[in-house]
Design an enzyme around this catalytic site. Structure first.
Site, mmCIF file in Angstrom:
data_model
loop_
_atom_site.group_PDB
_atom_site.id
_atom_site.type_symbol
_atom_site.label_atom_id
_atom_site.label_comp_id
_atom_site.label_asym_id
_atom_site.label_seq_id
_atom_site.Cartn_x
_atom_site.Cartn_y
_atom_site.Cartn_z
ATOM 1 C CB CYS A 52 36.808 42.113 25.670
ATOM 2 S SG CYS A 52 36.663 41.055 27.085
ATOM 3 C CG ASP B 196 27.941 36.509 32.207
ATOM 4 O OD1 ASP B 196 26.977 35.785 31.900
ATOM 5 O OD2 ASP B 196 28.330 37.466 31.501
ATOM 6 C CE1 TYR C 17 28.327 45.123 31.208
ATOM 7 C CE2 TYR C 17 29.996 46.676 31.972
ATOM 8 C CZ TYR C 17 29.538 45.377 31.823
ATOM 9 O OH TYR C 17 30.295 44.330 32.283
ATOM 10 C CG HIS D 208 29.897 41.370 33.705
ATOM 11 N ND1 HIS D 208 29.648 41.816 32.437
ATOM 12 C CD2 HIS D 208 29.692 40.042 33.663
ATOM 13 C CE1 HIS D 208 29.300 40.802 31.661
ATOM 14 N NE2 HIS D 208 29.312 39.706 32.388
HETATM 15 C C1 LIG Z 1 36.158 36.376 25.987
HETATM 16 C C2 LIG Z 1 34.964 37.017 26.628
HETATM 17 C C3 LIG Z 1 34.916 38.380 26.780
HETATM 18 C C4 LIG Z 1 33.805 39.012 27.361
HETATM 19 N N1 LIG Z 1 33.753 40.361 27.409
HETATM 20 C C5 LIG Z 1 32.602 40.977 27.799
HETATM 21 C C6 LIG Z 1 32.439 42.383 27.670
HETATM 22 O O1 LIG Z 1 33.331 43.100 27.183
HETATM 23 N N2 LIG Z 1 31.270 42.917 28.108
HETATM 24 C C7 LIG Z 1 30.254 42.157 28.620
HETATM 25 O O2 LIG Z 1 29.205 42.689 28.980
HETATM 26 N N3 LIG Z 1 30.397 40.822 28.726
HETATM 27 C C8 LIG Z 1 31.515 40.209 28.317
HETATM 28 N N4 LIG Z 1 31.620 38.845 28.378
HETATM 29 C C9 LIG Z 1 30.508 38.049 28.922
HETATM 30 C C10 LIG Z 1 29.604 37.555 27.796
HETATM 31 O O3 LIG Z 1 28.951 38.614 27.157
HETATM 32 C C11 LIG Z 1 28.535 36.554 28.258
HETATM 33 O O4 LIG Z 1 27.619 37.216 29.068
HETATM 34 C C12 LIG Z 1 29.090 35.355 28.986
HETATM 35 O O5 LIG Z 1 30.250 34.850 28.371
HETATM 36 C C13 LIG Z 1 28.054 34.220 29.029
HETATM 37 O O6 LIG Z 1 27.637 33.930 27.726
HETATM 38 P P1 LIG Z 1 28.157 32.649 26.894
HETATM 39 O O7 LIG Z 1 27.870 31.477 27.752
HETATM 40 O O8 LIG Z 1 27.364 32.675 25.637
HETATM 41 O O9 LIG Z 1 29.616 32.841 26.689
HETATM 42 C C14 LIG Z 1 32.729 38.216 27.822
HETATM 43 C C15 LIG Z 1 32.797 36.839 27.693
HETATM 44 C C16 LIG Z 1 33.888 36.226 27.103
HETATM 45 C C17 LIG Z 1 33.911 34.733 26.966
#
Ligand SMILES: Cc1cc2nc3c(=O)[nH]c(=O)nc-3n(C[C@H](O)[C@H](O)[C@H](O)COP(=O)(O)O)c2cc1C
Ligand code: SF4
Length: 695
Positions: free
Chosen positions: A31, A267, A171, A174
């Site tokens: 997001c 996550d 989905y 989380h």
């Molecule tokens: C700013 C932000 C917004 C996120 N929004 C979502 C979301 O809307 N839906 C979702 O499934 N995961 C969301 N996530 C989780 C990410 O998809 C991801 O699983 C998580 O950040 C770990 O990956 P990364 O280490 O590459 O950031 C969000 C993560 C961040 C940082």
């Protein structure tokens, strides 16, 4: 430069059901505080990711029905046909650069507040609303509710296809969606065919995958995002038990598995709490139980780690949210042999704060994030110089370095004068604190870029006076002299100095500690700043073997870090290592032997024996040079100076992200005409945009 052949593997195409991704870089859903409310901003941001080489670019969670209204948070919406055009903007922007567009369809169930739609929330059971402490409940879904929900999901999938999406998500990640709530035995106490055994609890997830495949599976891939481990032991889904079983039982049903851990704070762990690749131990089994492609995440920024994940059979796609935010061009840079130009994510979660504060996303490393449409900023393309200006930047902290980098890239002649011997300002000193090593990337990325620019020169150990600035000969002066921590206790709670603080030798500011001062005996850390530093200093002092108490007027330690998903982990760590935490307490006085604590509700006082006190309250901008240069237009013109501008912490102390942004903004906008106009494009509600008001 040609690509390093070691990374060829990352650029192989991979089939996902009926579609093919051109490489293995996959921007997972995230997001951005723009969503349904700012569709042009959203589309432009995703378009830049596609341009940067990501084979798949996903939306954030997109709510599919008014009963899944997570207001006041701003995510995507696909409630009916009216939402299609905004999402079509997004798919067009993604397709323009040859990437696949993915949409994450979500029904948030009991997590939806429905404050805007005023619908009743839905859940497997009658349960209190999970949206904060709202005094409302979600109601247990009947079988006909379940049938209706399946219909809404199917219709949303069809609409998503009409909007141009190539990959459509079901989905269950989380703990934030209905199929996940049905899976969780702690939330699902149903006695019908949707409750009880795992087979029953996963029935809804299975049906949704089948429905989606049936509706759009001919031309769209169907992906499942599933949290294999909730990191809450037997109370939740565990990777080696039900997490594994769910994937085993549904193994070949979706076209792609996007797997991670839950909840969101687990996550998107910050670098303070987890290294790159931290999810591997939970998700590595997935590829052994399915032949479908698998996406995983873990703050991947190193191409060697990425290749290793694929070679060792852990993942097929390198999933990334934050690394793609910090550097939308990460894939292109690897492809072009420019690995050392990657702007690596530092794992600070400032990007998450945008979502929590319901504002457009921002990033510490990438100041253009969220500004692609409203300011027209591009992370790599920068307008060339437009005149003969030359620059003296005083201060080589995050703001000064970003300003120098960008002005240098624009082709201007830039000199940077840094008073100290080390560069990077607060980033350099703070990155020495436990868990913050990755923050040094803010400095290292910029210095690396500046070193490639012959027109930027940095002088260390150059403490400049106003006279020296006037004599220097630059036409533009940029002051980036930073800030210092107060030692008098003034901050949010105390608007006047705290008795004893200024007189007592045993009171330390964060600057004192960061510059090597060592409190001794029993230490009170007074945190009226509420971000990371107070608790981090407490943690460090405890690790040094001291007896430490953290006192804060807030209701919890590091209260603002709720917005970076760290608060729970911070307070847990403090308590685990033996730091005593006093919340809702002010320090009313300190005399070198004890601190007088005062309850913020009752004003009841108690004395805490303490030999030293560390005060983390507020900062004062370093304005001495600016004041010395406040000489009036004539004197400056006589010295050939067109402007003097303070940026970053020396103007108003804030986050490192704000400092980098200020440096970037100055370098882009310093010669803009002085107007009172709003300095960016806005997205006005369609129903009134274009109307003029005459009365
Ligand atoms: C700013 C932000 C917004 C996120 N929004 C979502 C979301 O809307 N839906 C979702 O499934 N995961 C969301 N996530 C989780 C990410 O998809 C991801 O699983 C998580 O950040 C770990 O990956 P990364 O280490 O590459 O950031 C969000 C993560 C961040 C940082
Ligand atoms: S804000 Fe921090 S965590 Fe988020 S992408 Fe940028 S550098 Fe990474």
């Amino acid at each position: 430069m040609p690509r390093d052949p070691r990374y060829d593997l990352l650029f192989e195409p991979v089939r996902i059901g009926p579609v093919v991704a051109k490489n293995r870089f996959y921007q997972v859903p995230h997001c951005n505080g723009m969503g349904y409310a700012r569709p042009h901003g959203h589309a432009a941001m995703r378009g830049v990711k596609a341009e940067g080489g990501w084979a798949v670019v996903s939306t954030e969670e997109v709510d599919i029905h008014p009963s899944s209204d997570i207001s006041p948070y701003i995510e995507g919406r696909l409630w009916d046909d009216h939402d299609i055009p905004a999402l079509a903007l997004v798919t067009e922007a993604i397709h323009r650069h040859g990437a696949l567009a993915a949409i994450e369809l979500v029904h948030a169930g009991m997590n939806a507040s429905n404050l805007y739609s005023r619908e009743v929330s839905l859940a497997p059971d009658h349960v209190p609303s999970a949206a904060g402490y709202a005094p409302s409940q979600a109601r247990a879904m009947t079988r006909s509710d379940i049938r209706a929900f399946r219909r809404w999901h199917r219709e949303a999938a069809l609409r998503a296809r009409r909007a141009g999406f190539n990959i459509i998500y079901v989905y269950a990640g989380h703990g934030l969606s209905l199929p996940m709530h049905f899976l969780q035995s702690r939330h699902n106490h149903r006695t019908d065919e949707y409750g009880g055994s795992l087979a029953n609890r996963m029935r809804l997830l299975r049906e949704l995958i089948e429905d989606t495949k049936d509706a759009v599976g001919l031309n769209c891939a169907v992906a499942v995002r599933f949290a294999v481990d909730e990191m809450r032991g037997a109370d939740g889904i565990e990777a080696q038990l039900e997490g594994r079983e769910v994937i085993e039982r549904l193994a070949e049903l979706p076209d792609l598995w996007d797997v991670n851990v839950s909840d969101w704070s687990n996550d998107s762990k910050t670098s303070r709490f987890a290294p790159e690749g931290y999810q591997e131990e939970f998700v590595r089994f997935v590829k052994t139980v399915t032949t479908k492609p698998v996406v995983g995440v873990g703050r991947f920024t190193s191409p060697d780690t990425m290749v290793s994940q694929i070679r060792r059979g852990v993942l097929d796609f390198i999933g990334a949210a934050r690394p793609s935010i910090a550097d939308p061009f990460l894939p292109k840079k690897i492809e072009n042999g420019e690995v050392d130009d990657i702007r690596e994510c530092i794992g600070c979660n400032i990007c998450v704060t945008g979502d929590y504060t319901m504002t457009p996303i921002r990033c510490t490393q990438n100041p253009t994030m969220g500004e692609e449409w409203r300011k027209g900023w591009h992370p790599e393309a920068i307008p060339p110089r437009r005149g003969d200006d030359s620059f003296l930047i005083v201060g080589a902290g995050p703001s000064g370095l970003e300003c120098a980098r960008l002005l240098g890239r624009r082709g201007y002649s830039v000199h940077v004068a840094e008073a100290g011997e080390q560069l990077g300002g607060r980033v350099t000193v703070e990155s020495r604190l436990p868990g913050l090593a990755a923050w040094a990337r803010v400095r290292d990325y910029r210095l690396n870029q500046i070193n490639k620019l012959p027109n930027v020169e940095i002088f260390r150990g150059s403490h400049v006076t106003p006279d020296q600035v006037l004599e220097f000969g630059a036409t533009r002066i940029v002051l980036a002299t930073g800030a210092r921590w107060r030692r008098d206790g003034v901050g949010r709670y105390n608007t006047r100095p705290i008795p004893g603080f200024e007189q007592c030798q045993r009171v330390f500011s964060p600057d004192d500690l960061l510059n090597g001062a060592a409190p001794s005996g029993r230490v009170v850390v007074f945190d009226d700043d509420h971000f990371y530093l107070g608790a981090l200093l407490a943690e460090k002092l405890r690790a040094d073997g001291l007896e430490v108490c953290l006192v804060t007027p807030a209701e919890r330690a590091s209260a603002w870090t709720v917005n970076t998903l760290e608060q729970y982990a911070i307070q847990k760590r403090l308590l685990k290592i033996g730091v005593r935490v006093f919340t809702n307490r002010n320090v009313a006085q300190f005399d070198g032997a004890g601190a007088t604590l005062e309850c913020t509700y009752t004003e009841r006082r108690e004395t805490l024996a303490a030999d030293s006190l560390v005060t983390v309250t507020a900062r004062l901008p370093n304005t001495e040079l600016a004041e010395g240069l406040d000489l009036g237009a004539e004197a400056l013109a006589a010295a050939g100076i067109r402007s003097i501008q303070s940026i970053g912490d020396c103007l108003a102390p804030s986050t490192i992200a704000a400092a980098v942004y200020a440096g970037h903004r100055y370098a882009r906008e310093f010669d803009w005409p002085d107007t009172d106009e709003v300095p960016f494009q806005r997205e006005l509600p369609a129903s009134i945009a274009g109307r003029s008001h005459s009365g």
